[in-house]
Design a protein around this motif. Structure first.
Motif, PDB file in Angstrom:
ATOM      1  N   LYS A  57       0.828  -1.203   0.000  1.00 11.78           N
ATOM      2  CA  LYS A  57       0.000   0.000   0.000  1.00 11.78           C
ATOM      3  C   LYS A  57       0.870   1.263   0.000  1.00 11.78           C
ATOM      4  CE  LYS A  57      -3.449   2.484   2.608  1.00 11.78           C
ATOM      5  NZ  LYS A  57      -4.023   2.709   3.915  1.00 11.78           N
ATOM      6  N   PHE A  58       1.904   1.291   0.834  1.00 12.22           N
ATOM      7  CA  PHE A  58       2.786   2.452   0.905  1.00 12.22           C
ATOM      8  C   PHE A  58       3.505   2.673  -0.430  1.00 12.22           C
ATOM      9  CE2 PHE A  58       7.075   4.140   1.634  1.00 12.22           C
ATOM     10  CZ  PHE A  58       6.742   5.385   2.142  1.00 12.22           C
ATOM     11  N   LEU A  59       4.012   1.584  -1.038  1.00 12.82           N
ATOM     12  CA  LEU A  59       4.717   1.709  -2.311  1.00 12.82           C
ATOM     13  C   LEU A  59       3.783   2.183  -3.422  1.00 12.82           C
ATOM     14  CD1 LEU A  59       6.985  -1.441  -2.159  1.00 12.82           C
ATOM     15  CD2 LEU A  59       7.649   0.946  -1.836  1.00 12.82           C
ATOM     16  N   MET A  60       2.549   1.718  -3.429  1.00 12.37           N
ATOM     17  CA  MET A  60       1.590   2.148  -4.451  1.00 12.37           C
ATOM     18  C   MET A  60       1.242   3.623  -4.275  1.00 12.37           C
ATOM     19  SD  MET A  60       1.247  -0.413  -6.387  1.00 12.37           S
ATOM     20  CE  MET A  60      -0.199  -0.213  -7.366  1.00 12.37           C
ATOM     21  N   GLU A  61       1.177   4.102  -3.039  1.00 15.06           N
ATOM     22  CA  GLU A  61       0.927   5.516  -2.798  1.00 15.06           C
ATOM     23  C   GLU A  61       2.121   6.364  -3.244  1.00 15.06           C
ATOM     24  OE1 GLU A  61      -0.060   5.758   1.327  1.00 15.06           O
ATOM     25  OE2 GLU A  61      -2.033   4.852   1.036  1.00 15.06           O
ATOM     26  N   CYS A  62       3.329   5.858  -3.042  1.00 16.13           N
ATOM     27  CA  CYS A  62       4.532   6.583  -3.475  1.00 16.13           C
ATOM     28  C   CYS A  62       4.583   6.724  -4.989  1.00 16.13           C
ATOM     29  CB  CYS A  62       5.789   5.866  -2.992  1.00 16.13           C
ATOM     30  SG  CYS A  62       6.044   5.993  -1.220  1.00 16.13           S
ATOM     31  N   ARG A  63       4.057   5.752  -5.705  1.00 15.77           N
ATOM     32  CA  ARG A  63       4.060   5.789  -7.168  1.00 15.77           C
ATOM     33  C   ARG A  63       3.278   6.988  -7.696  1.00 15.77           C
ATOM     34  NH1 ARG A  63       1.515   1.000 -10.750  1.00 15.77           N
ATOM     35  NH2 ARG A  63      -0.409   2.018 -10.170  1.00 15.77           N
ATOM     36  N   ASN A  64       2.255   7.414  -6.985  1.00 18.87           N
ATOM     37  CA  ASN A  64       1.420   8.528  -7.426  1.00 18.87           C
ATOM     38  C   ASN A  64       1.852   9.878  -6.872  1.00 18.87           C
ATOM     39  OD1 ASN A  64      -0.229   6.749  -8.869  1.00 18.87           O
ATOM     40  ND2 ASN A  64      -1.429   6.303  -7.050  1.00 18.87           N
ATOM     41  N   SER A  65       2.943   9.917  -6.134  1.00 18.04           N
ATOM     42  CA  SER A  65       3.377  11.187  -5.550  1.00 18.04           C
ATOM     43  C   SER A  65       3.989  12.088  -6.626  1.00 18.04           C
ATOM     44  CB  SER A  65       4.391  10.948  -4.440  1.00 18.04           C
ATOM     45  OG  SER A  65       5.606  10.501  -4.993  1.00 18.04           O
ATOM     46  N   PRO A  66       3.932  13.415  -6.462  1.00 14.26           N
ATOM     47  CA  PRO A  66       4.488  14.335  -7.457  1.00 14.26           C
ATOM     48  C   PRO A  66       5.993  14.143  -7.662  1.00 14.26           C
ATOM     49  CG  PRO A  66       3.130  15.533  -5.888  1.00 14.26           C
ATOM     50  CD  PRO A  66       3.249  14.129  -5.390  1.00 14.26           C
ATOM     51  N   GLY A  67       6.710  13.768  -6.625  1.00 15.63           N
ATOM     52  CA  GLY A  67       8.147  13.559  -6.754  1.00 15.63           C
ATOM     53  C   GLY A  67       8.502  12.391  -7.658  1.00 15.63           C
ATOM     54  N   ALA A  68       7.625  11.405  -7.721  1.00 14.72           N
ATOM     55  CA  ALA A  68       7.877  10.241  -8.561  1.00 14.72           C
ATOM     56  C   ALA A  68       7.582  10.528 -10.027  1.00 14.72           C
ATOM     57  CB  ALA A  68       7.024   9.067  -8.091  1.00 14.72           C
ATOM     58  N   LYS A  69       6.834  11.571 -10.314  1.00 11.96           N
ATOM     59  CA  LYS A  69       6.445  11.872 -11.692  1.00 11.96           C
ATOM     60  C   LYS A  69       7.404  12.828 -12.395  1.00 11.96           C
ATOM     61  CE  LYS A  69       1.593  11.021 -10.865  1.00 11.96           C
ATOM     62  NZ  LYS A  69       1.423   9.823 -11.622  1.00 11.96           N
ATOM     63  N   THR A  70       8.270  13.498 -11.658  1.00 12.26           N
ATOM     64  CA  THR A  70       9.201  14.440 -12.270  1.00 12.26           C
ATOM     65  C   THR A  70      10.602  13.864 -12.261  1.00 12.26           C
ATOM     66  OG1 THR A  70       9.546  15.520 -10.151  1.00 12.26           O
ATOM     67  CG2 THR A  70       7.855  16.460 -11.559  1.00 12.26           C
ATOM     68  N   PRO A  71      11.327  13.983 -13.365  1.00  4.42           N
ATOM     69  CA  PRO A  71      12.697  13.468 -13.379  1.00  4.42           C
ATOM     70  C   PRO A  71      13.614  14.373 -12.562  1.00  4.42           C
ATOM     71  CG  PRO A  71      12.187  14.531 -15.461  1.00  4.42           C
ATOM     72  CD  PRO A  71      10.925  14.523 -14.662  1.00  4.42           C
ATOM     73  N   PRO A  72      14.705  13.852 -12.062  1.00 11.54           N
ATOM     74  CA  PRO A  72      15.659  14.684 -11.323  1.00 11.54           C
ATOM     75  C   PRO A  72      16.176  15.813 -12.204  1.00 11.54           C
ATOM     76  CG  PRO A  72      16.178  12.363 -11.057  1.00 11.54           C
ATOM     77  CD  PRO A  72      15.111  12.454 -12.083  1.00 11.54           C
ATOM     78  N   SER A  73      16.415  16.980 -11.622  1.00 15.32           N
ATOM     79  CA  SER A  73      16.816  18.149 -12.413  1.00 15.32           C
ATOM     80  C   SER A  73      18.265  18.104 -12.862  1.00 15.32           C
ATOM     81  CB  SER A  73      16.577  19.420 -11.607  1.00 15.32           C
ATOM     82  OG  SER A  73      17.343  19.368 -10.416  1.00 15.32           O
ATOM     83  N   ASP A  74      19.099  17.283 -12.225  1.00 14.73           N
ATOM     84  CA  ASP A  74      20.516  17.277 -12.563  1.00 14.73           C
ATOM     85  C   ASP A  74      20.918  16.171 -13.541  1.00 14.73           C
ATOM     86  OD1 ASP A  74      19.997  15.287 -10.760  1.00 14.73           O
ATOM     87  OD2 ASP A  74      21.795  15.620  -9.567  1.00 14.73           O
ATOM     88  N   LEU A  75      19.948  15.530 -14.206  1.00 19.50           N
ATOM     89  CA  LEU A  75      20.276  14.495 -15.181  1.00 19.50           C
ATOM     90  C   LEU A  75      20.782  15.121 -16.477  1.00 19.50           C
ATOM     91  CD1 LEU A  75      17.369  11.881 -15.017  1.00 19.50           C
ATOM     92  CD2 LEU A  75      19.707  11.611 -14.241  1.00 19.50           C
ATOM     93  N   PRO A  76      21.816  14.551 -17.096  1.00 14.27           N
ATOM     94  CA  PRO A  76      22.257  15.063 -18.405  1.00 14.27           C
ATOM     95  C   PRO A  76      21.249  14.679 -19.482  1.00 14.27           C
ATOM     96  CG  PRO A  76      23.495  13.117 -17.817  1.00 14.27           C
ATOM     97  CD  PRO A  76      22.638  13.458 -16.624  1.00 14.27           C
ATOM     98  N   ASP A  77      21.239  15.417 -20.575  1.00 16.28           N
ATOM     99  CA  ASP A  77      20.326  15.142 -21.680  1.00 16.28           C
ATOM    100  C   ASP A  77      20.978  14.132 -22.625  1.00 16.28           C
ATOM    101  OD1 ASP A  77      18.136  15.289 -23.354  1.00 16.28           O
ATOM    102  OD2 ASP A  77      18.931  17.007 -24.470  1.00 16.28           O
TER     103      ASP A  77
END
Length: 67
Positions: free
Chosen positions: A9-29
């Motif tokens: 249940k906790f892992l499924m809730e984490c999947r829908n969090s805003p942090g999980a939907k945005t990629p890290p800002s420091d990733l190279p292109d």
């Protein structure tokens, strides 16, 4: 050592969090790895155009097949 155990249940809730939907800002292109490659974008746009044409023609296929 300490082992941390998460329940489903906790892992499924984490999947829908805003942090999980945005990629890290420091990733190279890197096309094809961290961003879609040019070929993937072309294929996706071509597929979307084909789908729009089918719907506008009034004929909608039950299954989309590539021949």
């Amino acid at each position: 050592g300490t082992r941390i155990i998460y329940d489903r249940k906790f892992l499924m809730e984490c999947r829908n969090s805003p942090g999980a939907k945005t990629p890290p800002s420091d990733l190279p292109d890197i096309p094809g790895v961290t961003s879609p490659s040019v070929e993937e974008l072309k294929l996706e746009n071509h597929h979307l155009q084909n789908c729009e044409e089918k719907v506008s023609a009034g004929e909608e296929e039950q299954f989309d097949m590539d021949i």
